[in-house]
Design a protein around this motif. Structure first.
Motif, mmCIF file in Angstrom:
data_model
loop_
_atom_site.group_PDB
_atom_site.id
_atom_site.type_symbol
_atom_site.label_atom_id
_atom_site.label_comp_id
_atom_site.label_asym_id
_atom_site.label_seq_id
_atom_site.Cartn_x
_atom_site.Cartn_y
_atom_site.Cartn_z
ATOM 1 N N GLN A 446 -17.602 -54.710 -73.100
ATOM 2 C CA GLN A 446 -17.258 -53.260 -73.191
ATOM 3 C C GLN A 446 -18.577 -52.653 -72.545
ATOM 4 O O GLN A 446 -18.739 -51.882 -71.721
ATOM 5 C CB GLN A 446 -17.082 -52.513 -74.515
ATOM 6 C CG GLN A 446 -15.484 -52.888 -74.741
ATOM 7 C CD GLN A 446 -15.096 -52.462 -76.148
ATOM 8 O OE1 GLN A 446 -16.042 -52.054 -77.011
ATOM 9 N NE2 GLN A 446 -13.889 -52.355 -76.581
ATOM 10 N N ALA A 447 -19.918 -52.999 -73.210
ATOM 11 C CA ALA A 447 -21.094 -52.592 -72.817
ATOM 12 C C ALA A 447 -21.293 -53.268 -71.187
ATOM 13 O O ALA A 447 -22.008 -52.258 -70.547
ATOM 14 C CB ALA A 447 -22.132 -53.056 -73.818
ATOM 15 N N GLU A 448 -20.909 -54.097 -71.146
ATOM 16 C CA GLU A 448 -21.307 -54.682 -69.541
ATOM 17 C C GLU A 448 -20.583 -54.089 -68.711
ATOM 18 O O GLU A 448 -20.919 -53.821 -67.488
ATOM 19 C CB GLU A 448 -20.952 -56.357 -69.611
ATOM 20 C CG GLU A 448 -21.096 -57.022 -68.525
ATOM 21 C CD GLU A 448 -20.859 -58.285 -68.471
ATOM 22 O OE1 GLU A 448 -19.865 -58.939 -67.617
ATOM 23 O OE2 GLU A 448 -21.257 -59.233 -69.378
ATOM 24 N N GLN A 449 -19.389 -53.713 -68.677
ATOM 25 C CA GLN A 449 -18.283 -53.022 -68.098
ATOM 26 C C GLN A 449 -19.016 -51.534 -67.859
ATOM 27 O O GLN A 449 -19.018 -51.040 -66.564
ATOM 28 C CB GLN A 449 -17.176 -52.940 -68.571
ATOM 29 C CG GLN A 449 -16.240 -54.293 -68.493
ATOM 30 C CD GLN A 449 -15.018 -54.357 -69.307
ATOM 31 O OE1 GLN A 449 -14.434 -53.322 -69.781
ATOM 32 N NE2 GLN A 449 -14.201 -55.465 -69.208
ATOM 33 N N ALA A 450 -19.485 -51.140 -68.859
ATOM 34 C CA ALA A 450 -20.075 -49.407 -68.929
ATOM 35 C C ALA A 450 -21.175 -49.670 -67.982
ATOM 36 O O ALA A 450 -21.416 -48.830 -66.966
ATOM 37 C CB ALA A 450 -20.321 -49.055 -70.134
ATOM 38 N N LEU A 451 -21.978 -50.572 -68.044
ATOM 39 C CA LEU A 451 -23.376 -50.778 -67.500
ATOM 40 C C LEU A 451 -23.004 -51.053 -65.817
ATOM 41 O O LEU A 451 -23.522 -50.459 -65.069
ATOM 42 C CB LEU A 451 -24.234 -51.971 -67.920
ATOM 43 C CG LEU A 451 -25.486 -52.178 -67.185
ATOM 44 C CD1 LEU A 451 -26.411 -50.996 -67.176
ATOM 45 C CD2 LEU A 451 -25.892 -53.501 -67.709
ATOM 46 N N GLU A 452 -21.984 -52.033 -65.458
ATOM 47 C CA GLU A 452 -21.552 -52.073 -64.222
ATOM 48 C C GLU A 452 -21.150 -50.846 -63.704
ATOM 49 O O GLU A 452 -21.458 -50.656 -62.401
ATOM 50 C CB GLU A 452 -20.376 -53.225 -64.452
ATOM 51 C CG GLU A 452 -20.143 -53.800 -62.797
ATOM 52 C CD GLU A 452 -19.346 -54.930 -62.790
ATOM 53 O OE1 GLU A 452 -18.549 -55.267 -61.835
ATOM 54 O OE2 GLU A 452 -18.905 -55.322 -63.952
ATOM 55 N N GLN A 453 -20.183 -50.236 -64.389
ATOM 56 C CA GLN A 453 -19.844 -48.847 -63.848
ATOM 57 C C GLN A 453 -20.858 -47.961 -63.365
ATOM 58 O O GLN A 453 -20.794 -47.286 -62.486
ATOM 59 C CB GLN A 453 -18.504 -48.281 -64.631
ATOM 60 C CG GLN A 453 -17.235 -48.915 -64.655
ATOM 61 C CD GLN A 453 -16.507 -48.562 -65.820
ATOM 62 O OE1 GLN A 453 -16.729 -47.516 -66.684
ATOM 63 N NE2 GLN A 453 -15.382 -49.157 -66.203
ATOM 64 N N GLY A 454 -21.861 -47.817 -64.388
ATOM 65 C CA GLY A 454 -23.124 -46.929 -64.140
ATOM 66 C C GLY A 454 -23.704 -47.238 -63.016
ATOM 67 O O GLY A 454 -24.066 -46.597 -62.194
ATOM 68 N N LEU A 455 -23.969 -48.769 -62.763
ATOM 69 C CA LEU A 455 -24.608 -49.249 -61.626
ATOM 70 C C LEU A 455 -23.820 -48.961 -60.245
ATOM 71 O O LEU A 455 -24.512 -48.503 -59.515
ATOM 72 C CB LEU A 455 -25.006 -50.793 -61.859
ATOM 73 C CG LEU A 455 -25.827 -51.247 -62.717
ATOM 74 C CD1 LEU A 455 -26.025 -52.529 -62.972
ATOM 75 C CD2 LEU A 455 -27.281 -50.580 -62.725
#
Length: 685
Positions: A446-455
């Motif tokens: 979930q954190a990885e997906q949130a980070l990817e979306q932020g990037l």
């Protein structure tokens, strides 16, 4: 017990008093033949016990004793054999494991060999003379049986006491103390006893008693040194007669003073030296054969008991270590934040920690003895079981893999798991089963997906921002250009216009970097339009433009060799501009920035060199990453309070080089400065 028959009267036994002497002469003359006959007749029996040469040692003296008794027979005087001959033979046979029947049978065979040899030589002694021979042999039998019986009873009593001392399975030190006490009590002549065990290649005194010998406990000697070391080196019992004052010197140990005799026995476990036991006496110059025999038998049994005690001690230590290890493993498994389990070769759970039991939503106790198919949901088993079977069939660990479980399996949300499986073997290599490590990585995903979306959002924002800023920036640049050509401007006004031009030029480069970064990350890559060009000319033009912007800095150009090829001239200028800006930013103000263009074979090298503080070692591996910059990065004209760059310049340099089929490298030191080299293949790939 055999009774000795009365000797016949001389008048009835024989009429010729010289006949016993003639029989003695016959025995003496045929001694070797008689011994050979006896050896052949006893071979089958002796081969069951020991080496025949060892077993026959006591018979020749016995035959000699019979011969001498007949040779010195005086009419009317009783014949007597030395008792020691029968005693020694009986003690030896007892130690070698002969039964009392075999002991008496040996004497019977000796009698038979003598009679057969007399018959073969046609010698016929009178009945009285043969009666004398029988009487002497019967004496030997009677004395041997008596000595054998007494010694066996004494030995059995000693061994029984020794076994009593081991009923409670004592530790090695307690056992040694008890054994020494029994050795001291085994003979009246024993005044001290010592046991040395072999440890780390030396003999260490582990127990000693009598005459202050306890003070020597803990001392070590080398094998071959002193009396005990010689016993160990030679591997058989030794006796030594000593002057009382010489004991300590002979032993090479501070042993008990005043000893006259020593008797030592090696402690052997088959052929392995376990240690040495020896006893000492201050009242006798030699131990009797009976005492020596009992000591050897007791030491032999004591060796077995010591080896057993050592094995028990090692087993106990190994068990305690295993229990400690298991306790630590259990504590580790219980506290581990990841799920851990061990399954046997039939994929049944043998052990599982609470973490994995919780992930499976099944209590840990309900896993034991059940297969994965009996515990897990079918959708999970279909994913996991092939990996378990592969490990069991190949004996090789599986790679980490991820799988997800849907929300309907008793969980609120879809979960993501990271699993790995590995073979579990014994030290001998036998495959016991498979170990499993499972981690719930849903929060990480979930954190990885949130980070990817932020990037992605950041890169999209940068692309939109860069695109939308180009139009107003173009208007500012055009207006500044018009103002710069106007007449009648004062000096201060012209400086202000120049600052506008320089700032708009810098903003244009930043926007270009942002757009190129967005293109490289969002797909499509940095676009290039390769054409035939001369790199030296493009670099010269670019440096001239930069020199106008930075008149206070010295920008030098060196050209060597053929610098022509197929590249995008705008991208070459962009690379050089970024590298020169970087050099101006980090180089010393009073040193020039050197640009070198060199043609070498199939490529052209573009080098930018500046003097200044070297790039830190920890920054070199990530120098070309986007948004990476040092804490003091700023443009040379910004001043300490100026706005800082985005950290995209070197990233764009490398991306442009890669698009052209080349690459960029950097070397930095205090002596040579910072040296960037861009490799440009002559044909753009």
């Amino acid at each position: 017990m055999l009774e000795q028959e009365p000797r016949p009267q001389a008048s009835e036994a024989m009429r010729d008093p010289e006949e016993p002497h003639r029989l003695a002469a016959f025995l003496r003359a045929h001694r070797e033949e008689l011994l050979a006959d006896w050896k052949r007749s006893t071979h089958a029996m002796h081969s069951r016990h020991a080496d025949g040469a060892t077993l026959e040692d006591h018979i020749p003296p016995l035959l000699d004793g019979i011969t001498e008794a007949l040779a010195h027979e005086a009419h009317g005087m009783p014949l007597q054999l030395p008792a020691v001959l029968s005693d020694v033979h009986a003690f030896s046979r007892l130690a070698q494991g002969f039964t009392i029947h075999e002991l008496t049978y040996e004497y019977g065979l000796l009698r038979r060999c003598i009679l057969h040899r007399l018959e073969a030589a046609a010698v016929h002694p009178a009945p009285g003379t043969l009666a004398l021979l029988d009487e002497l042999i019967d004496q030997a039998v009677t004395r041997s049986v008596q000595s054998y019986t007494k010694m066996r009873e004494r030995t059995l009593n000693s061994l029984d006491r020794m076994m009593q001392a081991t009923l409670d399975s004592p530790d090695v030190d307690t056992l040694l103390h008890r054994l020494l006490t029994l050795l001291m009590e085994s003979a009246l002549q024993v005044d001290s006893a010592t046991i040395l065990l072999r440890e780390d290649g030396t003999l260490k005194i582990r127990a000693a008693t009598g005459l202050g010998a306890e003070q020597t406990v803990g001392q070590r000697i080398q094998v071959g040194e002193g009396f005990a070391g010689q016993v160990a080196a030679q591997g058989h019992p030794l006796s030594m007669r000593l002057a009382p004052a010489a004991t300590a010197q002979k032993e090479q140990l501070p042993g008990p003073p005043g000893l006259r005799a020593l008797y030592g026995v090696p402690m052997l476990d088959e052929e392995r030296l376990v240690g040495v036991a020896y006893m000492g006496s201050r009242t006798a110059y030699a131990f009797s054969e009976a005492d020596a025999l009992v000591f050897r038998i007791m030491v032999s049994r004591a060796t077995t008991l010591i080896v057993q005690a050592q094995l028990r001690a090692r087993e106990l230590a190994a068990r305690e270590e295993a229990e400690r290890s298991l306790a630590m493993i259990d504590a580790l498994l219980a506290a581990a934040p990841v799920g851990i389990a061990f399954l046997d070769r039939k994929m049944r759970y043998v052990h599982i920690n609470e973490t994995l039991a919780g992930l499976n939503a099944v209590p840990a106790k309900d896993h034991k003895g059940r297969t994965v198919r009996e515990v897990l949901a079918p959708s999970i088993v279909d994913i996991v079981e092939p990996f378990l079977r592969q490990v069991l069939e190949t004996g090789k660990p599986s790679k980490e893999f991820q799988f997800s479980t849907p929300a309907e399996l008793g969980r609120v949300l879809e979960r993501t798991w990271l699993s790995s499986y590995f073979p579990v073997r014994t030290q001998a290599g036998e495959l016991l089963g498979v170990g499993a490590v499972v981690m719930d990585i849903t929060p990480h995903k979930q954190a990885e997906q949130a980070l990817e979306q932020g990037l992605v959002f950041r890169e999209q924002l940068l692309a939109v921002l860069g695109h939308d800023l180009r139009n107003p920036l173009s208007a500012i640049s055009a207006s500044a250009f018009v103002l710069a050509r106007a007449s009648g401007l004062e000096s201060r006004e012209r400086q202000a216009v120049e600052r506008i031009r320089r700032s708009s030029a810098r903003m244009a480069r930043l926007i270009n970097d942002i757009l190129d970064f967005a293109r490289s990350r969002l797909g499509g890559g940095i676009p290039v339009k390769a054409q035939r060009m001369n790199m030296a000319e493009v670099c010269r033009t670019t440096l001239e433009e930069l020199q106008v912007i930075f008149p206070e800095r010295q920008l030098l150009l060196e050209v060597m060799g053929d610098t022509s090829g197929q590249w995008d001239p705008d991208r070459v200028a962009q690379v050089l501009g970024n590298l020169v800006f970087n050099a101006l930013q980090h180089g010393q103000m009073d040193t020039p920035v050197r640009t070198r263009v060199r043609g070498e074979g199939a490529e052209v090298l573009l080098e930018v060199i500046n003097q200044g503080e070297p790039v830190p070692e920890d920054m070199l591996p990530r120098l070309f990453d986007p948004f990476k910059r040092g804490p003091e990065d700023q443009r040379p004209h910004e001043g300490p309070g100026g706005s800082r760059s985005l950290g995209l310049g070197l990233y764009i340099v490398r991306q442009i080089a890669l698009v052209h089929g080349g690459d960029v490298e950097v070397h930095s030191s205090a002596e040579a400065g910072t040296h960037f080299t861009v490799h440009w293949p002559r044909a753009c790939q």
